[in-house]
Scaffold this motif. Structure first.
Motif, short mmCIF file in Angstrom:
data_model
loop_
_atom_site.label_atom_id
_atom_site.label_comp_id
_atom_site.label_asym_id
_atom_site.label_seq_id
_atom_site.Cartn_x
_atom_site.Cartn_y
_atom_site.Cartn_z
N THR A 31 0.79 -1.23 0.00
CA THR A 31 0.00 0.00 0.00
C THR A 31 0.82 1.28 0.00
OG1 THR A 31 -0.24 -0.11 2.40
CG2 THR A 31 -1.99 -1.12 1.07
N ASP A 32 2.06 1.23 0.48
CA ASP A 32 2.90 2.43 0.45
C ASP A 32 3.83 2.46 -0.76
OD1 ASP A 32 4.77 0.54 1.20
OD2 ASP A 32 5.26 1.48 3.12
N ASN A 33 3.71 1.46 -1.62
CA ASN A 33 4.46 1.39 -2.88
C ASN A 33 5.98 1.51 -2.72
OD1 ASN A 33 2.13 1.10 -4.59
ND2 ASN A 33 1.72 3.26 -4.18
N ASN A 34 6.52 0.88 -1.66
CA ASN A 34 7.96 0.94 -1.47
C ASN A 34 8.68 -0.32 -1.95
OD1 ASN A 34 7.29 -0.89 0.53
ND2 ASN A 34 8.41 0.16 2.16
N GLY A 35 7.94 -1.26 -2.54
CA GLY A 35 8.55 -2.47 -3.08
C GLY A 35 8.71 -3.60 -2.09
N THR A 36 8.28 -3.39 -0.85
CA THR A 36 8.34 -4.42 0.18
C THR A 36 7.01 -4.47 0.92
OG1 THR A 36 9.19 -2.93 1.89
CG2 THR A 36 10.83 -4.10 0.53
N LEU A 37 6.81 -5.53 1.69
CA LEU A 37 5.62 -5.64 2.52
C LEU A 37 5.99 -5.46 3.98
CD1 LEU A 37 3.74 -8.68 0.94
CD2 LEU A 37 3.21 -6.26 0.69
N GLN A 39 4.80 -5.49 8.14
CA GLN A 39 3.96 -6.37 8.95
C GLN A 39 2.51 -5.93 8.91
OE1 GLN A 39 6.45 -6.40 12.58
NE2 GLN A 39 6.45 -8.62 12.34
N GLU A 40 2.29 -4.64 8.85
CA GLU A 40 0.91 -4.12 8.77
C GLU A 40 0.27 -4.54 7.45
OE1 GLU A 40 -2.49 -2.51 10.15
OE2 GLU A 40 -0.65 -2.72 11.30
N GLU A 41 1.00 -4.41 6.36
CA GLU A 41 0.47 -4.81 5.05
C GLU A 41 0.26 -6.33 4.99
OE1 GLU A 41 2.52 -1.41 2.21
OE2 GLU A 41 3.74 -3.08 2.93
N ALA A 42 1.09 -7.08 5.68
CA ALA A 42 1.02 -8.54 5.68
C ALA A 42 -0.27 -9.06 6.31
CB ALA A 42 2.22 -9.13 6.40
N LYS A 43 -0.89 -8.27 7.14
CA LYS A 43 -2.12 -8.70 7.80
C LYS A 43 -3.23 -8.99 6.79
CE LYS A 43 -1.18 -6.26 12.10
NZ LYS A 43 -1.56 -5.14 12.97
N ALA A 44 -3.13 -8.46 5.58
CA ALA A 44 -4.15 -8.68 4.55
C ALA A 44 -4.05 -10.07 3.92
CB ALA A 44 -4.02 -7.61 3.46
N ILE A 45 -2.96 -10.80 4.20
CA ILE A 45 -2.75 -12.12 3.59
C ILE A 45 -2.85 -13.18 4.68
CG2 ILE A 45 -1.19 -13.56 2.25
CD1 ILE A 45 0.19 -10.93 1.36
N PRO A 46 -3.89 -14.01 4.61
CA PRO A 46 -4.06 -15.04 5.65
C PRO A 46 -2.83 -15.94 5.78
CG PRO A 46 -6.00 -14.92 4.25
CD PRO A 46 -4.94 -14.06 3.61
N GLY A 47 -2.34 -16.07 7.00
CA GLY A 47 -1.22 -16.95 7.29
C GLY A 47 0.16 -16.31 7.17
#
Length: 81
Positions: A31-37, A39-47
């Motif tokens: 979401t911040d378009n920095n090329g990495t994920l 931990q906050e962004e990772a919450k959108a992916i189960p597991g």
């Protein structure tokens, strides 16, 4: 039937995220378009959060495309009745 559909949906979303992360372009989850994920962004992916410590090899708090590519979707299926 619904559990199978949901499992396939989550697996498809995770696979799409891996492909997008590897290309470093149009990563919808980055979401911040920095090329990495983060931990906050990772919450959108189960597991993904549950595997974070193993995946974040360099311990920088971000998953780069190579680290994210090692994410394994874990699915559970109910026993057939």
């Amino acid at each position: 039937m619904t559990k199978k559909i949901m499992t396939l949906l989550f697996a498809s979303l995770a696979a799409a995220a891996v492909i997008a992360a590897e290309s470093k372009t149009d990563v919808a989850l980055d979401t911040d378009n920095n090329g990495t994920l983060s931990q906050e962004e990772a919450k959108a992916i189960p597991g993904l959060s549950e595997q974070w410590e193993v995946l974040d090899v360099n311990k920088d708090g971000q998953l780069d495309p190579a680290e994210f590519a090692k994410f394994e979707v874990v699915t559970t299926t109910a026993p057939a009745n």
